[in-house]
Motif scaffolding. Structure first.
Motif, short mmCIF file in Angstrom:
data_model
loop_
_atom_site.label_atom_id
_atom_site.label_comp_id
_atom_site.label_asym_id
_atom_site.label_seq_id
_atom_site.Cartn_x
_atom_site.Cartn_y
_atom_site.Cartn_z
N ASN A 289 -19.77 -1.71 -2.27
CA ASN A 289 -20.69 -0.64 -1.88
C ASN A 289 -21.73 -0.41 -2.97
OD1 ASN A 289 -19.13 0.73 -3.80
ND2 ASN A 289 -19.08 2.64 -2.62
N VAL A 290 -22.82 0.28 -2.61
CA VAL A 290 -23.97 0.44 -3.50
C VAL A 290 -23.56 1.06 -4.82
CG1 VAL A 290 -26.13 1.72 -3.79
CG2 VAL A 290 -25.65 0.54 -1.64
N GLU A 291 -22.65 2.01 -4.80
CA GLU A 291 -22.23 2.69 -6.02
C GLU A 291 -21.30 1.86 -6.89
OE1 GLU A 291 -23.65 5.28 -2.95
OE2 GLU A 291 -21.91 3.95 -2.92
N GLY A 292 -20.81 0.75 -6.33
CA GLY A 292 -19.89 -0.09 -7.09
C GLY A 292 -18.48 0.47 -7.17
N THR A 293 -18.17 1.43 -6.32
CA THR A 293 -16.86 2.10 -6.40
C THR A 293 -15.86 1.60 -5.36
OG1 THR A 293 -17.72 3.86 -4.97
CG2 THR A 293 -17.84 4.21 -7.36
N GLU A 294 -16.36 0.89 -4.35
CA GLU A 294 -15.47 0.34 -3.33
C GLU A 294 -15.82 -1.13 -3.12
OE1 GLU A 294 -15.10 2.53 0.35
OE2 GLU A 294 -15.86 4.35 -0.63
N LYS A 316 -12.53 -17.42 8.87
CA LYS A 316 -11.26 -16.92 8.31
C LYS A 316 -11.50 -16.05 7.09
CE LYS A 316 -8.73 -21.06 9.83
NZ LYS A 316 -8.01 -22.27 9.38
N VAL A 317 -12.44 -16.48 6.23
CA VAL A 317 -12.74 -15.69 5.04
C VAL A 317 -13.38 -14.36 5.43
CG1 VAL A 317 -14.07 -15.62 2.89
CG2 VAL A 317 -12.92 -17.74 3.57
N ALA A 318 -14.26 -14.39 6.43
CA ALA A 318 -14.88 -13.15 6.91
C ALA A 318 -13.82 -12.21 7.47
CB ALA A 318 -15.92 -13.48 7.98
N GLN A 319 -12.84 -12.75 8.17
CA GLN A 319 -11.77 -11.91 8.71
C GLN A 319 -10.95 -11.29 7.59
OE1 GLN A 319 -11.19 -11.10 12.09
NE2 GLN A 319 -10.01 -9.56 10.96
N GLN A 320 -10.71 -12.07 6.54
CA GLN A 320 -9.97 -11.51 5.40
C GLN A 320 -10.76 -10.38 4.74
OE1 GLN A 320 -9.33 -13.92 1.72
NE2 GLN A 320 -7.15 -13.60 2.10
N LEU A 321 -12.08 -10.56 4.61
CA LEU A 321 -12.92 -9.48 4.07
C LEU A 321 -12.85 -8.24 4.96
CD1 LEU A 321 -16.14 -11.44 3.00
CD2 LEU A 321 -14.66 -10.13 1.47
N THR A 322 -12.92 -8.45 6.27
CA THR A 322 -12.85 -7.32 7.21
C THR A 322 -11.51 -6.61 7.09
OG1 THR A 322 -14.36 -8.43 8.75
CG2 THR A 322 -12.99 -6.66 9.64
N ASP A 323 -10.44 -7.38 7.02
CA ASP A 323 -9.11 -6.80 6.88
C ASP A 323 -8.99 -5.98 5.60
OD1 ASP A 323 -8.40 -8.04 9.23
OD2 ASP A 323 -7.34 -9.70 8.27
N ASN A 324 -9.77 -6.37 4.59
CA ASN A 324 -9.70 -5.69 3.29
C ASN A 324 -10.74 -4.57 3.14
OD1 ASN A 324 -7.58 -7.34 2.53
ND2 ASN A 324 -8.88 -8.80 1.45
N GLY A 325 -11.46 -4.26 4.23
CA GLY A 325 -12.34 -3.09 4.21
C GLY A 325 -13.83 -3.36 4.18
N ALA A 326 -14.26 -4.60 4.37
CA ALA A 326 -15.68 -4.92 4.26
C ALA A 326 -16.53 -4.21 5.31
CB ALA A 326 -15.89 -6.43 4.35
N GLN A 327 -16.05 -4.14 6.55
CA GLN A 327 -16.86 -3.57 7.61
C GLN A 327 -17.16 -2.10 7.37
OE1 GLN A 327 -18.24 -5.71 9.97
NE2 GLN A 327 -19.58 -3.92 10.03
N LYS A 328 -16.21 -1.38 6.83
CA LYS A 328 -16.42 0.04 6.50
C LYS A 328 -17.56 0.18 5.49
CE LYS A 328 -14.15 3.94 4.22
NZ LYS A 328 -12.92 4.39 3.50
N LEU A 330 -20.00 -2.03 4.91
CA LEU A 330 -21.25 -2.46 5.54
C LEU A 330 -21.79 -1.41 6.49
CD1 LEU A 330 -20.42 -6.21 6.22
CD2 LEU A 330 -21.95 -5.30 4.49
N ASP A 331 -20.90 -0.72 7.20
CA ASP A 331 -21.35 0.32 8.13
C ASP A 331 -22.07 1.44 7.38
OD1 ASP A 331 -20.30 -1.01 10.29
OD2 ASP A 331 -18.46 0.18 10.40
N VAL A 332 -21.55 1.82 6.22
CA VAL A 332 -22.18 2.87 5.41
C VAL A 332 -23.54 2.39 4.90
CG1 VAL A 332 -22.01 4.21 3.28
CG2 VAL A 332 -20.00 3.94 4.76
N ILE A 333 -23.60 1.15 4.38
CA ILE A 333 -24.85 0.60 3.86
C ILE A 333 -25.92 0.55 4.97
CG2 ILE A 333 -25.95 -1.51 3.01
CD1 ILE A 333 -23.42 -1.99 1.35
N ASN A 334 -25.53 0.08 6.14
CA ASN A 334 -26.49 -0.03 7.24
C ASN A 334 -26.97 1.34 7.71
OD1 ASN A 334 -26.49 -2.84 7.34
ND2 ASN A 334 -24.71 -2.90 8.68
#
Length: 350
Positions: A289-294, A316-328, A330-334
């Motif tokens: 995330n932009v703040e570097g905290t997540e 598969k790597v994208a799914q692992q990122l999603t499972d680890n919280g990436a989409q949350k 990205l949603d905030v950044i967008n």
């Protein structure tokens, strides 16, 4: 493909001429000339004509990059020329190419890849005091217009400050070195400095092993992608001789991660690929995330032999990122990007 003129008197056959599209920046022209020189050696019977043009973002050095739209920022005008047949193929910095191309166009070739890492460039006169990001004192100003870089550096070095920096390599370095300038260091792509003969300004290479924590590069960084019309088989066949298979597979895996997460070229994802054995590709990825905290991190190693396998690996790597919280993240950044579109100094995703 086009033909024009004739060969010298030794032959009555017409010379084949291919027109090569590129941006008109110094670096883009160097990259296009590199491709053309390699193709001339492979195909001495073909003539190549480089046609440079300025994109909208090249002409406008003030407007924040995101206001042009994240997808096709550097490519739209060139693709219009390709569609009209004004050029036969385009040489891109691969990191600037959207992961989904317009109908009728293909990524025809990925050339041998230059060093994909980001690097630190220190202000002239401060090189004896600072070499690395870890050396910088609280409040030191880092110049970059990339959220990916800002976020990853903030994650490791929260005491640093950031200021937007746009322009070509020469312009950025001049801004850095200005006596009254506020910047302490720049973060740039190693490839651009190496291709323009400025490697002497590099004081630190950044990668997953960097002191203080990993720093991952942009998707496709260091690679050159050649875009052509999907129905122009003669040009496609000619370009294939230049392709670097390992670079192509690694970049396809990286692009697959990005395509899966958002489908554009503007999300702040960092990646690193490395061949670690016979046909085994290791891919590390992060979204911060932009703040570097997540942050969401992922890492996988898999045997990759074909383009299809590389794309599946990226999924598969994208799914692992999603499972680890990436989409949350990205949603905030967008959401913030949409909310800040009319503000003077928005974050620039890159």
């Amino acid at each position: 493909m086009s033909t024009t003129g004739t060969q010298p008197a030794t032959s009555d056959a017409p010379r084949t001429v291919l027109r090569v599209g590129t941006r008109k920046s110094a670096l883009a022209l160097i990259q296009a000339e590199y491709v053309v020189s390699a193709l001339r050696a492979l195909h001495p019977h073909v003539d190549f004509e480089i046609r440079g043009m300025h994109s909208t973002a090249d002409k406008d050095k003030i407007t924040a990059l995101y206001k042009f739209g994240g997808k096709g920022l550097w490519t739209n005008e060139l693709e219009a020329e390709l569609k009209l047949g004004q050029v036969d193929f385009i040489v891109h910095s691969l990191k600037d190419m959207p992961t989904v191309l317009p109908d009728g166009f293909v990524l025809a070739c990925v050339t041998p890849r230059e060093d994909p890492r980001d690097v630190v460039v220190v202000k002239k006169g401060l090189e004896d005091r600072y070499k690395t990001l870890a050396d910088l004192p609280a409040g030191a100003v880092v110049g970059t217009s990339s959220v990916r870089r800002m976020a990853q550096i903030r994650r490791r070095y929260p005491h640093l400050e950031f200021k937007d920096m746009r322009g070509n390599i020469d312009t950025r370095v001049k801004k850095l070195d200005a006596e009254d300038g506020e910047f302490t260091v720049l973060i740039l792509a190693a490839a651009g400095l190496l291709r323009t003969g400025k490697e002497g300004r590099i004081t630190q290479y950044l990668d997953s092993t960097t002191e203080g924590g990993g720093m991952l590069h942009a998707v496709g960084q260091g690679g050159l992608g050649i875009e052509a019309r999907a129905d122009d088989q003669k040009t496609l066949d000619l370009l294939k001789a230049l392709e670097d298979n390992e670079a192509m597979l690694a970049c396809e895996a990286e692009r697959s991660v990005m395509r899966t997460l958002e489908g554009g070229c503007s999300i702040p994802i960092g990646v690193e690929t490395q061949w670690v054995g016979d046909n085994k590709l290791k891919l590390v990825a992060t979204v911060v995330n932009v703040e570097g905290t997540e942050a969401a991190d992922a890492e996988k190693t898999e045997e990759i032999k074909t383009r299809e396998e590389a794309v599946a690996f990226g999924l598969k790597v994208a799914q692992q990122l999603t499972d680890n919280g990436a989409q949350k993240i990205l949603d905030v950044i967008n959401a913030e990007r949409e909310a800040n579109q009319d503000k003077k100094e928005p974050w620039v995703p890159a």
